[in-house]
Design a protein around this motif. Structure first.
Motif, mmCIF file in Angstrom:
data_model
loop_
_atom_site.group_PDB
_atom_site.id
_atom_site.type_symbol
_atom_site.label_atom_id
_atom_site.label_comp_id
_atom_site.label_asym_id
_atom_site.label_seq_id
_atom_site.Cartn_x
_atom_site.Cartn_y
_atom_site.Cartn_z
ATOM 1 N N THR A 138 -3.503 5.585 20.055
ATOM 2 C CA THR A 138 -3.437 4.663 19.012
ATOM 3 C C THR A 138 -1.772 4.177 18.969
ATOM 4 O O THR A 138 -1.664 3.282 18.089
ATOM 5 N N THR A 139 -1.151 4.734 19.827
ATOM 6 C CA THR A 139 0.224 4.269 19.643
ATOM 7 C C THR A 139 0.350 3.007 20.148
ATOM 8 O O THR A 139 -0.136 2.415 20.797
ATOM 9 N N VAL A 182 9.099 -5.294 15.387
ATOM 10 C CA VAL A 182 10.173 -4.136 16.075
ATOM 11 C C VAL A 182 10.624 -4.761 17.344
ATOM 12 O O VAL A 182 10.345 -5.948 17.521
ATOM 13 N N TYR A 192 -4.191 5.806 6.245
ATOM 14 C CA TYR A 192 -4.660 7.044 6.912
ATOM 15 C C TYR A 192 -3.915 6.982 8.302
ATOM 16 O O TYR A 192 -3.388 5.985 8.776
ATOM 17 N N MET A 224 0.825 -1.160 -0.072
ATOM 18 C CA MET A 224 -0.064 0.194 -0.216
ATOM 19 C C MET A 224 1.066 1.262 0.053
ATOM 20 O O MET A 224 1.830 1.365 0.870
ATOM 21 N N PRO A 229 2.657 -9.738 21.438
ATOM 22 C CA PRO A 229 3.811 -10.295 20.334
ATOM 23 C C PRO A 229 4.248 -11.848 20.787
ATOM 24 O O PRO A 229 4.185 -12.716 19.830
ATOM 25 N N ALA A 240 1.797 3.702 13.417
ATOM 26 C CA ALA A 240 0.790 4.040 14.461
ATOM 27 C C ALA A 240 1.401 5.103 15.422
ATOM 28 O O ALA A 240 0.854 5.762 16.216
ATOM 29 N N ASN A 241 2.731 5.083 15.495
ATOM 30 C CA ASN A 241 3.457 6.124 16.486
ATOM 31 C C ASN A 241 4.046 7.304 15.804
ATOM 32 O O ASN A 241 4.746 7.765 16.163
ATOM 33 N N VAL A 268 4.084 -5.110 13.169
ATOM 34 C CA VAL A 268 3.224 -3.819 12.932
ATOM 35 C C VAL A 268 3.679 -3.792 11.259
ATOM 36 O O VAL A 268 4.396 -4.017 10.917
ATOM 37 N N ARG A 269 2.764 -2.749 10.914
ATOM 38 C CA ARG A 269 2.994 -2.040 9.802
ATOM 39 C C ARG A 269 4.088 -1.009 10.010
ATOM 40 O O ARG A 269 3.616 -0.032 11.078
ATOM 41 N N GLU A 277 9.120 -7.068 19.772
ATOM 42 C CA GLU A 277 8.624 -8.404 18.890
ATOM 43 C C GLU A 277 7.121 -8.089 18.385
ATOM 44 O O GLU A 277 6.525 -9.058 18.078
ATOM 45 N N THR A 278 6.660 -6.947 18.660
ATOM 46 C CA THR A 278 5.282 -6.889 18.074
ATOM 47 C C THR A 278 5.395 -6.621 16.608
ATOM 48 O O THR A 278 6.168 -6.194 15.976
ATOM 49 N N PRO A 334 6.725 1.916 13.820
ATOM 50 C CA PRO A 334 5.332 1.546 13.652
ATOM 51 C C PRO A 334 4.673 2.743 13.007
ATOM 52 O O PRO A 334 4.713 4.007 13.675
#
Lengths: 376, 620
Positions: free
Chosen positions: B370-371, A345, A5, A1, B446, A369-370, A351-352, A348-349, A367
């Motif tokens: 949302t972080t 990351v 958003y 992608m 995770p 989201a951050n 994420v996109r 260990e999550t 991430p």
């Protein structure tokens, strides 16, 4: 992608703002379409219903609710003053000995009389409420009996968190760089009625000095949570703010802790030093997001009042972003790419992520989201 | 109406949460229903977009893109011109669209009763069971002055009010008095001033006429059967159904974009499928698991703003739900700190951190909900906070999930000695069979081992308890899907939603660190054996795959017990799972952590290593 958003806060030197100024209950609008108003102008007013005072008349009189109608002296809807006789019995042997008179404890109106419970509801006089314009601008719409819509062209900054309600004052730059901690010595009587600008942090003693010198509001990059707790006298559990009465309004542009104010925000405030500013600290992060606002009205022609269609901020290569979580919290960067696959990351999550680049050319990934988009 | 695979081959289900709209695709593939693709996008019920369907479109387009990639078929399409195409024709369209919603704060209610702990509590149970957040319970005996109650009712601005009070044929005075207070407050609905506030009266039937006179002209009054017709009988069904009807007719109509969303939600015959409040859908699923498997279940859904706990206990399958409105991991994270206190959070953290730094981190998460924790240290801290949020929410649940209060009971002699009273909690951890976790921090941890440790440390299961997690948080979707196809919902639930993590064995009682606590001999399905006399204060994790069982001989030592019959020895089958079998001898009633900091950190590190929850770098 290629894009995604994202959340974002607006920081801009020019935006068309449209503000609803609505009464809590229906009332009277005092201005008309096309009027130019100042922030201080009262645009609408109403009378809120007075407090209801329930009163168990049957108990006071010592009779059953059904017997009440024999003794009652008032009717629903009747105006009363303090000490109006609400009910009386005839006294011993009907001769008036030990006669029991029940008088109204308040001025107002009789709302309801119940023969089931013996309860009378009295309503105190109405309370006047006024709504001000809050920002200089043009009345572009009147909502009959409810309020108005005011539009203008402004420099506009959304804060991330704040306390204290709407206020208006002249902008006064106290910080010299965006990473300054507000210097106590700079707060004096020249700050009275002003909206002062700190850099990365304002400490409790500086806030207290500002209150003492009659400062209207403080704009800062960050605030320490322990200072805030001491200032308010309690810990904020859920972010619904704006009603605090601490003597001034505070708006944080970045967050909690010492965080350098975004250069763009700092430069904009610096350029507008001395201008009239409307500001509030109202924050609500759940169920109807409200963020604090800093509004600095500009001159405009009516024809300019065309607002852009609302859209979600979009992350794509080239977008300017601010990092909103550790590591690199508060730093500004540019998006280089948005890899599609999920990436692991440090925590260990999966994420996109996005790949970004700081001003000095170093690259990083984190991430999506951050980060938030810096909108202009 | 129920459908099977002949009519349902591709279904889109969404859950419009307060932050994220989550969409899943369910398809009939190779002779079974499976969840195949998911997508998500920010919820768009707030400004600037003010239209919930935009978020649904965004989440669905993400799924469309992923479906084209997965099936290598560029023609796949679910929507056209911003609307679902129903029914499906080949690559184009879907057979049904269903949705749940908790956006815009969900369903917010106020309830009233005469006695807070009797009719008040029944009203609260009905509202919670219907998926609402109860903003306040106002009762005749709640110690507030009448004028304070009126002020409170006026300030609250709920979506609707549920009024209970009095048993049928009993006194009408108190319940009418409550109606007078509501009438005096003249309450306004939260969303939009264009309609009257719905008020459901479910109290003494003899008071109905007076209630009509008092409230009829001021509110949209709906009268239904008494919620507590007799003191010893609770009848929540009719009130709960009315709440659902009104949620659709009034509340949803007012929320931005919901009119369109309600039109979209339909089955293969184009009949509309009601939008369900998210917690009501999760409640549906929990009750189905308990009944299907004949077990006692506790379920938890920890979100950003609230934590919901569901339980089904005793042989009558008594269902309870509580919502802790201000315990959550993003919007409400700061309130977890305020409620639990810093020392309670720090007791789960295996390293030292400056208080000011931690407080600022928590507040920054609150304002930017949302972080995601990308640093390991932040993940450990968030999971420590989650343990406390779960613990507090479960405490509230245990208190609420009780038998009816105020009943007269005949007691036998043993009950008299055990001091049991009416209204005691029905939550019994010793008889509990299964804990199901869901919500971001549990579903998306995770490592699944982290989920296991969070569930064990916060719920402190006793005896033998299975643990599971909702794989990607799809219980709400399946709860609403069961309205049109319980077959599809059950199949997907078993195959894709429930991830069995394993079983926890925790002997109950006090012990001394280092003294023998549990002898365990396990014969594992691969032929290997585990045998150890485990000292008190330890944990062991024995891998045992999902779908298999270990034959176990368990002997509790040193005065500890293993089940509600107080058994000392059991020969049982222990179910495996993604994580395995946990033998936990850290003690229950009480469970205590060392109070001295260095000792506590050493113990935490030892357990965390055994549980394999974090990489070694954070534990050195």
């Amino acid at each position: 992608m290629g894009q995604a958003y994202s959340a974002g806060l607006t920081v801009t030197d020019s935006i068309i703002l449209r503000k609803e100024r609505i009464l809590p209950l229906k009332g009277q609008v005092l201005v008309k379409k096309g009027d130019k108003v100042k922030a201080e102008t009262v645009v609408a007013e109403t009378l809120l219903p007075g407090k209801v005072v329930p009163f168990n008349l049957a108990n006071k009189l010592g009779v059953t609710p059904a017997q009440l109608e024999v003794y009652i002296k008032i009717k629903a809807g009747q105006k009363i003053t303090k000490d109006t006789i609400l009910a009386e019995n005839k006294g011993l042997f009907g001769l008036g000995f030990f006669k029991n008179e029940i008088r109204s404890p308040v001025e107002g109106e009789v709302e309801n009389i119940s023969s089931v419970t013996g309860q009378v509801l009295l309503r105190e006089p109405r309370i006047p409420v006024q709504v001000k314009a809050f920002m200089d601008g043009l009345v572009t719409e009147v909502i009959e009996g409810e309020g108005v819509i005011i539009e203008n062209k402004s420099a506009y900054i959304q804060g991330i968190f704040g306390i204290g309600d709407e206020t208006v004052g002249e902008l006064k730059m106290l910080a010299t760089t965006p990473d300054d901690e507000l210097d106590l010595a700079k707060i004096d009587d020249s700050c009275r009625d002003k909206v002062i600008v700190a850099g990365a942090l304002v400490r409790l003693h500086a806030i207290e000095a500002a209150v003492k010198h009659g400062v209207k509001a403080i704009i800062t990059g960050g605030i320490d949570d322990q200072d805030l707790k001491k200032l308010l006298g309690y810990d904020i559990g859920v972010a619904i703010t704006g009603h605090e009465k601490v003597g001034l309004t505070i708006v944080c542009t970045e967050g909690f802790g010492k965080i350098t104010m975004a250069q763009k925000t700092f430069d904009l405030l610096k350029a507008l030093n001395g201008r009239k500013t409307s500001i509030h600290g109202r924050t609500q992060i759940r169920a109807g997001v409200i963020r604090p606002e800093i509004i600095i009205p500009m001159d405009f022609e009516e024809s300019e009042l065309v607002s852009k269609e609302a859209s979600l901020p979009i992350l794509e290569p080239g977008t300017l972003i601010r990092i909103i979580r550790q590591p690199h919290f508060g730093r500004i960067a540019k998006v280089i790419s948005l890899p599609e696959e999920l990436t692991k990351v440090e925590s260990e999550t999966m994420v996109r992520i996005l790949v970004g680049e700081f001003e000095d050319g170093t690259r990083f990934s984190m991430p999506r989201a951050n980060v938030e988009v810096i909108e202009s | 109406m129920q459908y099977d695979e002949k009519r349902l081959t591709r279904i889109v289900a969404t859950d419009c949460g307060s932050t994220t709209t989550k969409a899943i695709l369910i398809e009939w593939v190779d002779g079974e229903f499976r969840q195949t693709i998911r997508g998500e996008a920010p919820t768009t019920v707030e400004a600037p977009l003010n239209d919930v369907t935009k978020g649904v479109i965004n989440a669905t387009s993400e799924m469309e893109e992923l479906a084209r990639l997965k099936y290598n078929n560029p023609n796949i399409k679910f929507m056209e011109n911003g609307e679902f195409i129903i029914p499906r024709k080949g690559d184009i369209g879907i057979d049904a669209y269903v949705s749940t919603s908790s956006a815009g704060g969900g369903l917010q209610m106020m309830v009233t009763g005469v006695v807070a702990s009797m009719t008040g509590e029944s009203a609260e149970r009905a509202a919670l069971g219907a998926g609402a957040i109860v903003m306040d319970l106002i009762s005749s005996n709640d110690k507030r002055m009448n004028h304070e109650k009126i002020e409170r009712i006026r300030q609250l601005r709920p979506d609707m009010i549920l009024m209970a009070g009095g048993e049928d044929g009993g006194t009408v005075k108190h319940v009418v008095e409550m109606a007078e207070l509501v009438a005096a407050a003249d309450p306004k609905p939260r969303l939009g001033a264009s309609y009257k506030l719905p008020v459901i009266f479910a109290g003494n039937k003899d008071a109905q006429e007076e209630i009509r006179k008092t409230l009829g002209s001021k509110v949209e009054l709906i009268i239904t059967d008494n919620i507590r017709p007799k003191l010893e009988q609770e009848n929540l069904g009719p009130a709960r159904d009315k709440i659902h009807d009104l949620f659709m007719e009034h509340v949803m109509q007012q929320a931005p974009g919901y009119n369109k969303l309600m039109e979209w939600a339909k089955g293969p015959d184009l009949e509309s499928v009601p939008i369900m409040p998210t917690p009501a859908a999760v409640g549906n699923i929990m009750q189905t698991i308990a009944k299907d498997e004949n077990i006692e279940v506790v379920g938890v859904d920890i979100g950003g703003a609230t934590t919901d706990i569901f339980s089904v206990f005793t042989e009558e399958y008594i269902f309870n739900r509580t919502v802790s409105a201000n315990l959550g991991l993003s919007y409400s994270i700061s309130n977890v700190l305020a409620s639990a206190g810093l020392p309670n959070i720090m007791r789960w953290v295996p390293f030292d951190i400056d208080e000011s730094e931690l407080r600022n981190m928590i507040k920054n998460k609150m304002i930017r909900p949302t972080t995601i924790p990308s640093l390991l240290e932040e993940l450990v801290l968030e999971q420590a906070i989650a343990k406390e949020a779960l613990r507090l929410a479960f405490e509230q649940h245990k208190e609420f999930a009780s038998g009816l209060k105020g009943m007269q009971r005949q007691r036998d002699i043993s009950e008299a000695f055990s001091q049991s009273t009416s209204g005691a909690s029905i939550v019994n951890l010793m008889s509990l069979n299964l804990i199901v976790g869901s919500g971001g921090v549990l579903s998306h941890a995770p490592r699944r081992n982290q989920t296991v440790m969070m569930l064990i440390d916060s719920f402190l299961p006793e005896g033998i308890t299975r643990l599971a997690v909702d794989s990607i948080f799809m219980m709400p979707h399946l709860g609403v899907l069961s309205e049109i196809s319980s077959k599809a919902a059950t199949e997907v639930f078993r195959k894709d939603c429930m991830v069995y993590l394993g079983t926890c064995v925790a002997p109950v009682g006090k012990g001394k660190i280092g003294k023998p606590a549990l002898y365990a001999k396990l014969e594992l399905p691969d032929g290997s054996k585990f045998e150890e006399e485990i000292p008190f204060g330890e944990v062991r994790l024995i891998p045992c795959e999902a779908g298999t069982v270990a034959k176990a001989t368990l002997r509790a030592l040193g005065g500890l017990i293993l089940d509600k019959e107080k058994s000392k020895e059991l020969i049982v089958d222990l179910h495996g799972g993604k994580v395995g079998i946990v033998l936990d001898t850290r003690g229950r009633r009480p469970f205590a952590l060392p109070t001295e900091k260095t000792e506590r950190i050493a113990a935490l590190k030892k357990w965390m290593r055994e549980f394999k929850v974090y990489p070694e770098q954070i534990l050195v």
